[in-house]
Design a protein around this motif. Structure first.
Motif, PDB file in Angstrom:
ATOM      1  N   ASN A  82       0.825  -1.208   0.000  1.00  0.00           N
ATOM      2  CA  ASN A  82       0.000   0.000   0.000  1.00  0.00           C
ATOM      3  C   ASN A  82       0.861   1.261   0.000  1.00  0.00           C
ATOM      4  O   ASN A  82       1.798   1.392   0.785  1.00  0.00           O
ATOM      5  CB  ASN A  82      -0.918   0.009   1.225  1.00  0.00           C
ATOM      6  CG  ASN A  82      -2.027  -1.007   1.117  1.00  0.00           C
ATOM      7  OD1 ASN A  82      -2.657  -1.128   0.067  1.00  0.00           O
ATOM      8  ND2 ASN A  82      -2.267  -1.752   2.181  1.00  0.00           N
ATOM      9  N   GLY A  83       0.535   2.184  -0.888  1.00  0.00           N
ATOM     10  CA  GLY A  83       1.213   3.468  -0.944  1.00  0.00           C
ATOM     11  C   GLY A  83       2.508   3.483  -1.725  1.00  0.00           C
ATOM     12  O   GLY A  83       3.135   4.538  -1.859  1.00  0.00           O
ATOM     13  N   MET A 148      -5.236   0.364  -0.416  1.00  0.00           N
ATOM     14  CA  MET A 148      -5.328   1.696  -1.010  1.00  0.00           C
ATOM     15  C   MET A 148      -5.451   1.573  -2.518  1.00  0.00           C
ATOM     16  O   MET A 148      -4.629   0.908  -3.155  1.00  0.00           O
ATOM     17  CB  MET A 148      -4.080   2.521  -0.663  1.00  0.00           C
ATOM     18  CG  MET A 148      -4.115   3.943  -1.222  1.00  0.00           C
ATOM     19  SD  MET A 148      -2.538   4.807  -1.028  1.00  0.00           S
ATOM     20  CE  MET A 148      -2.553   5.098   0.729  1.00  0.00           C
ATOM     21  N   GLY A 152      -5.700   6.737  -4.009  1.00  0.00           N
ATOM     22  CA  GLY A 152      -5.413   6.983  -2.605  1.00  0.00           C
ATOM     23  C   GLY A 152      -6.573   6.773  -1.656  1.00  0.00           C
ATOM     24  O   GLY A 152      -6.492   7.148  -0.484  1.00  0.00           O
ATOM     25  N   LYS A 185      -2.960   3.875   8.941  1.00  0.00           N
ATOM     26  CA  LYS A 185      -2.855   4.723   7.761  1.00  0.00           C
ATOM     27  C   LYS A 185      -4.199   5.307   7.328  1.00  0.00           C
ATOM     28  O   LYS A 185      -4.227   6.260   6.550  1.00  0.00           O
ATOM     29  CB  LYS A 185      -2.227   3.939   6.605  1.00  0.00           C
ATOM     30  CG  LYS A 185      -0.782   3.519   6.874  1.00  0.00           C
ATOM     31  CD  LYS A 185      -0.207   2.721   5.723  1.00  0.00           C
ATOM     32  CE  LYS A 185       1.232   2.277   6.034  1.00  0.00           C
ATOM     33  NZ  LYS A 185       1.795   1.447   4.940  1.00  0.00           N
TER      34      LYS A 185
END
Length: 361
Positions: A82-83, A148, A152, A185
């Motif tokens: 993620n990210g 995600m 986002g 997060k």
């Protein structure tokens, strides 16, 4: 001669040795282990390696010492991707999957290993499922409760846009593991007192179970068998509230499946890692002992490890369940062996026999 009962751990983890992790993982701050094997690290984050059995040779010794015949190794939660930028994510997840595939290939008697994909990139995730199943011979798909997406936004894994992944899981007769992580997060609370591991991870599992069952995926994809980590613990105490909510506000659930239809369903499993016999009793009362499989979550400190302060050892909770008449001897043996095999293979009896033969041989 009657075959001895096996002890199969359905929820385990394994760290690569520091030298096995590609240098780009450290350079990009994605994930690495220090050379002294004291910490696992990401950019701005580190966590102590609390037991030597995080690593392969030490894990094998630990399993021998605790009379564990086989372990199902999940992916590392830090490698959901993620990210990350898309190319970094693909390389990191491919490293994890290739590492797990090698462990399974080199130790088929000891380990069945899972592979991970990122649902935010649905087409490449499908290709990776095909590669892991057809080329690497893996049969356990590991997915996060939440991820995600490309803009986002945090999504539940059982959003309908991810149905192509479940179609592949159904096609390949895969077991699926749903595991929580990354709550800090997207949940807007200060990360203190280990709240995201002690409270919110369990809520994440409950949220994923909510949408699996509302979408009726346990029936829509009959060859896919889903196991929720940590007993899906908050999903158990919350079952009555979900049922009342569905009945009381049907306008909010148009086209969805009633929560009652999923209770005790043959394609939904939970591991035993609920930490107390009261929680295990509720889990079994809700779904039946056949839908429960052994999960130790070793070697993490929230797993069922040797611990003097807790007077604990791997398998203690199930031993206590026998003592307190929560389960009988037949159910005890099934939770250790038959139910794990049923989750992994479903109606593939040859697959079950082949793995048992590898373990016993």
């Amino acid at each position: 001669m009657e075959k001895r009962k096996l002890r199969i751990n359905g929820h385990s983890h394994l760290l690569p040795y520091p030298e096995e992790i590609p240098e780009f993982m450290r350079e990009k701050g994605i994930f690495w282990v220090d050379k002294d094997r004291k910490f696992m690290l990401q950019k701005g984050w580190k966590r102590p390696v609390t037991d030597s059995s995080f690593f392969l040779n030490e894990k094998l010794e630990w399993m021998e010492r605790n009379k564990l015949d086989h372990a199902v190794v999940l992916n590392l939660s830090q490698l959901y991707g993620n990210g990350l930028r898309v190319e970094e994510m693909k390389k990191a997840l491919r490293f994890q999957n290739d590492f797990n595939a090698r462990i399974q290939y080199e130790h088929p008697d000891k380990f069945t290993c899972g592979f991970v994909v990122h649902p935010g990139f649905i087409r490449s995730a499908g290709w990776e499922i095909e590669r892991c199943v057809e080329t690497l011979g893996m049969r356990l798909l590991c997915l996060p409760t939440h991820y995600m997406d490309t803009i986002g936004t945090w999504r539940c894994i059982f959003d309908e846009e991810n149905e192509p992944l479940f179609e592949l899981a159904d096609k390949y007769n895969l077991a699926v593991e749903i595991h929580p992580y990354d709550g800090e997060k997207f949940i807007n609370l200060e990360n203190t007192a280990w709240r995201f591991h002690l409270i919110w991870m369990l809520a994440q599992c409950a949220d994923a179970y909510h949408f699996l069952t509302l979408n009726g995926y346990q029936e829509k994809f009959p060859n896919m068998r889903t196991c929720f980590a940590h007993g899906g613990q908050l999903a158990q105490i919350n079952l009555g509230r979900r049922i009342q909510g569905f009945d009381g506000r049907p306008d909010l659930f148009e086209g969805k499946h009633h929560p009652r239809k999923a209770v005790g369903h043959k394609n939904i499993f939970f591991d035993t890692l609920v930490h107390d016999t009261g929680g295990l009793d509720l889990l079994i009362r809700n779904h039946g002992a056949k839908q429960v499989l052994m999960g130790l979550d070793d070697p993490y400190p929230l797993g069922e490890m040797e611990s003097e302060p807790q007077s604990s050892y791997p398998g203690k909770l199930l031993d206590l369940a026998i003592e307190r008449n929560i389960i009988n001897e037949e159910e005890y043996d099934a939770i250790w062996e038959d139910n794990v095999l049923q989750w992994l293979f479903g109606d593939d009896d040859n697959g079950k026999k082949d793995l048992v033969h590898k373990i016993l041989a």
